[in-house]
Write an enzyme that holds these catalytic residues in place. Structure first.
Site, PDB file in Angstrom:
ATOM      1  N   CYS A 183       0.856  -1.191   0.000  1.00 45.45           N
ATOM      2  CA  CYS A 183       0.000   0.000   0.000  1.00 45.45           C
ATOM      3  C   CYS A 183       0.891   1.240   0.000  1.00 45.45           C
ATOM      4  O   CYS A 183       1.905   1.275   0.714  1.00 45.45           O
ATOM      5  CB  CYS A 183      -0.894   0.000   1.235  1.00 45.45           C
ATOM      6  SG  CYS A 183      -2.033   1.389   1.238  1.00 45.45           S
ATOM      7  N   ASP A 315      -6.308  10.167  -5.103  1.00 49.23           N
ATOM      8  CA  ASP A 315      -5.633   9.216  -4.215  1.00 49.23           C
ATOM      9  C   ASP A 315      -4.290   8.873  -4.865  1.00 49.23           C
ATOM     10  O   ASP A 315      -4.070   9.162  -6.042  1.00 49.23           O
ATOM     11  CB  ASP A 315      -6.495   7.950  -4.077  1.00 49.23           C
ATOM     12  CG  ASP A 315      -6.126   7.131  -2.844  1.00 49.23           C
ATOM     13  OD1 ASP A 315      -5.275   7.573  -2.062  1.00 49.23           O
ATOM     14  OD2 ASP A 315      -6.712   6.035  -2.677  1.00 49.23           O
ATOM     15  N   ASN A 316      -3.429   8.250  -4.089  1.00 42.37           N
ATOM     16  CA  ASN A 316      -2.161   7.761  -4.634  1.00 42.37           C
ATOM     17  C   ASN A 316      -1.349   8.837  -5.346  1.00 42.37           C
ATOM     18  O   ASN A 316      -0.864   8.646  -6.472  1.00 42.37           O
ATOM     19  CB  ASN A 316      -2.430   6.550  -5.542  1.00 42.37           C
ATOM     20  CG  ASN A 316      -2.997   5.386  -4.756  1.00 42.37           C
ATOM     21  OD1 ASN A 316      -2.571   5.138  -3.628  1.00 42.37           O
ATOM     22  ND2 ASN A 316      -3.971   4.701  -5.297  1.00 42.37           N
TER      23      ASN A 316
HETATM   24  N1  MTE Z   1      -9.730  -1.946  -6.069  1.00 41.51           N
HETATM   25  C1  MTE Z   1     -11.013  -1.633  -5.819  1.00 41.51           C
HETATM   26  N2  MTE Z   1     -11.954  -1.994  -6.710  1.00 41.51           N
HETATM   27  N3  MTE Z   1     -11.381  -0.949  -4.701  1.00 41.51           N
HETATM   28  C2  MTE Z   1     -10.447  -0.557  -3.765  1.00 41.51           C
HETATM   29  O1  MTE Z   1     -10.810   0.034  -2.738  1.00 41.51           O
HETATM   30  N4  MTE Z   1      -8.062  -0.449  -3.215  1.00 41.51           N
HETATM   31  C3  MTE Z   1      -6.737  -0.344  -3.832  1.00 41.51           C
HETATM   32  C4  MTE Z   1      -6.406  -1.604  -4.631  1.00 41.51           C
HETATM   33  N5  MTE Z   1      -7.500  -1.961  -5.478  1.00 41.51           N
HETATM   34  C5  MTE Z   1      -9.080  -0.844  -4.032  1.00 41.51           C
HETATM   35  C6  MTE Z   1      -8.777  -1.587  -5.209  1.00 41.51           C
HETATM   36  C7  MTE Z   1      -5.670  -0.101  -2.899  1.00 41.51           C
HETATM   37  S1  MTE Z   1      -5.461   1.523  -2.397  1.00 41.51           S
HETATM   38  C8  MTE Z   1      -4.788  -1.073  -2.541  1.00 41.51           C
HETATM   39  S2  MTE Z   1      -3.423  -0.710  -1.605  1.00 41.51           S
HETATM   40  C9  MTE Z   1      -4.958  -2.469  -2.958  1.00 41.51           C
HETATM   41  O2  MTE Z   1      -6.160  -2.647  -3.719  1.00 41.51           O
HETATM   42  C10 MTE Z   1      -5.030  -3.364  -1.758  1.00 41.51           C
HETATM   43  O3  MTE Z   1      -5.233  -4.701  -2.136  1.00 41.51           O
HETATM   44  P1  MTE Z   1      -5.608  -5.751  -1.023  1.00 41.51           P
HETATM   45  O4  MTE Z   1      -6.746  -5.203  -0.199  1.00 41.51           O
HETATM   46  O5  MTE Z   1      -5.942  -7.009  -1.740  1.00 41.51           O
HETATM   47  O6  MTE Z   1      -4.385  -5.928  -0.165  1.00 41.51           O
END
Ligand code: MTE
Length: 489
Positions: A183, A315-316
């Site tokens: 993350c 984000d990010n």
């Molecule tokens: N994909 C979807 N559809 N929704 C989400 O909230 N979160 C993202 C990513 N993909 C997210 C997503 C984020 S910020 C991260 S760090 C990773 O998924 C985390 O993956 P994990 O929960 O399988 O560890």
């Protein structure tokens, strides 16, 4: 545009089946039915006992396909339970491991394992301890819906197609690759202690490694024949968030490059993805921040433009240090400046042993003994960590730690053909996973030092900085990692 291939004619994957997560026709997630759908064996048997603690960890043993010769799959009592904290939330049907540390105290679910728990699991993290970052409720997908899942691939391509998971399995080479997801907020707690950022606090366990099974995105893109003018590949999940679904994008040139290892994955550690990790299908983007690995993947679009999804912009990002949280909230242009996007992970490391607040009992140790200091390190973009250095005098002097890369054993097992597909990873220097380091420090030094500090460097000579780069989102924190040493005697 040509009509979509008639590969699939099924229900809309994003339509929830019922509020319980199980449709009348479906079987739900955690029945033995799932085991009949396991992919063919793919674990190099020689790696099982060493890299995956089959016997000591019931939640991992549950994930070992029975076809590999483990007759009994023990019931995973931990991860089949509903946690009381989830009962009054839309996730009241999602089984979660009670050992996960909940980071916000409210829905949606965001959690990491305790660093020591994570570290002692070794190279592969059991799915039950894999960190979770959800922006909203977990989409309700039962086995029936998963069997009929539709992935729409469209936009600037000659051959738009809607794939089911079976279509993907049948049409493309199936590969299994170990990947560490991290993350972008890993270690944010340290930033929040300096000044509160916009994000909640993560410790240093906002990362995990799994064996992901699926197909290369590059193969799928070649199949749909991108058209001239396509520059980006946009990915969308089907979670229902206040500002629309979660989505982000990749440059087409990167997505087409198999060496970048991007995958459409349906299995994790030998079993279908857990609900929290994107069941039934997710994108896996090695070497980049976890936020690019879109879960519950339902749509891929080839486009002239990058993703227009709210969280692709909001984000990010690592905004410049002078931009504080209030300014970032008030002035939207910061979020739309392409210079501040995060793609590759930066170089980072942490000390797992001794842990923060651990009290060392050195009384039984002779004066000549040593204490093993241990931790993990990683780099981004497929780069390798080339040195890990440890200091016991706050950076005045450094000692070189020993590094091990369990990922190398995957290459060396000559599984390259069946595990990595037609990309010969045995010849590749691309690194998709974390590594581990150890340094034996003289007991006398441990007795007198106040803190142990670690930093690492990758093959592009990027080095973790001495100072924190504080930023409004609290992301990509990678300054030297420090642990204060507490002693009994
Ligand atoms: N994909 C979807 N559809 N929704 C989400 O909230 N979160 C993202 C990513 N993909 C997210 C997503 C984020 S910020 C991260 S760090 C990773 O998924 C985390 O993956 P994990 O929960 O399988 O560890």
């Amino acid at each position: 545009m040509q009509p979509a291939d008639e590969l699939s004619t099924h229900t809309d994957p994003c339509t929830p089946t019922s509020s319980t997560g199980v449709s009348s026709e479906g079987t739900g997630y955690f029945t033995s039915n799932n085991l009949t759908e396991l992919p063919t064996p793919f674990y190099p048997p020689s790696l099982l006992e060493e890299d995956i603690k089959v016997k000591s960890e019931p939640s991992v043993a549950r994930q070992i396909p029975s076809c590999l010769g483990f007759p009994e799959l023990p019931q995973d009592k931990v991860s089949s339970e509903i946690n009381p904290s989830d009962v009054a939330t839309p996730d009241a049907w999602v089984p979660r491991d009670g050992r996960m540390v909940r980071l916000t105290g409210k829905h949606p679910f965001n959690a990491e394992a305790k660093l020591k728990d994570l570290y002692t699991q070794g190279f592969i993290t059991p799915s039950s301890l894999f960190f979770v970052r959800n922006h909203g409720a977990v989409p309700i997908v039962d086995q029936h819906l998963a069997n009929n899942w539709k992935l729409k691939v469209h936009g600037l391509c000659s051959k738009p197609v809607t794939f089911t998971l079976d279509d993907l399995r049948r049409k493309f080479r199936v590969v299994t690759i170990p990947v560490t997801l991290v993350c972008a907020g890993n270690r944010r707690k340290e930033q929040n202690m300096v000044q509160k950022s916009l994000g909640f606090s993560w410790g240093a366990a906002g990362l995990s490694t799994a064996l992901f099974t699926g197909v290369y995105l590059a193969d799928v893109l070649e199949y749909v024949l991108p058209l001239r003018g396509a520059r980006h590949v946009v990915f969308e999940g089907c979670d229902d968030l206040p500002n629309g679904p979660y989505g982000t994008s990749q440059l087409l040139s990167w997505a087409r490059d198999k060496r970048k290892g991007m995958m459409l994955a349906w299995a994790m550690n030998g079993l279908p993805l857990e609900p929290d990790h994107g069941f039934p299908l997710r994108l896996v983007v090695p070497g980049q921040i976890g936020g690019r690995s879109v879960k519950w993947l339902s749509r891929i679009e080839l486009s002239e433009h990058e993703s227009q999804h709210h969280l692709h912009f909001r984000d990010n990002k690592v905004l410049p240090m002078p931009v504080g949280p209030d300014q970032a909230r008030a002035e939207s242009h910061w979020w739309y400046d392409p210079r501040y996007i995060i793609r590759d992970l930066n170089v980072n490391s942490a000390i797992a042993s001794p842990d923060h607040d651990e009290i060392l009992d050195l009384s039984a140790q002779g004066a000549d003994g040593t204490y093993p200091v241990k931790g993990y390190a990683y780099a981004g973009g497929g780069r390798r960590v080339t040195r890990v250095e440890v200091s016991t005098d706050d950076g005045d002097s450094w000692s070189l730690a020993d590094i091990t890369y369990p990922e190398d054993r995957f290459r060396a097992t000559a599984y390259s053909d069946s595990v990595y597909g037609d990309l010969d990873m045995t010849e590749s220097d691309t690194c998709f996973c974390w590594c581990f380091w150890t340094l034996e420090i003289p007991i006398q030094t441990i007795r007198t030092t106040r803190a142990i500090v670690v930093r690492c460097m990758d093959e592009s000579l990027a080095l973790q900085p001495r100072n924190m780069y504080w930023n409004a989102t609290g992301m990509m924190n990678n300054w030297w990692f420090r642990v204060c040493v507490h002693k009994l005697s």
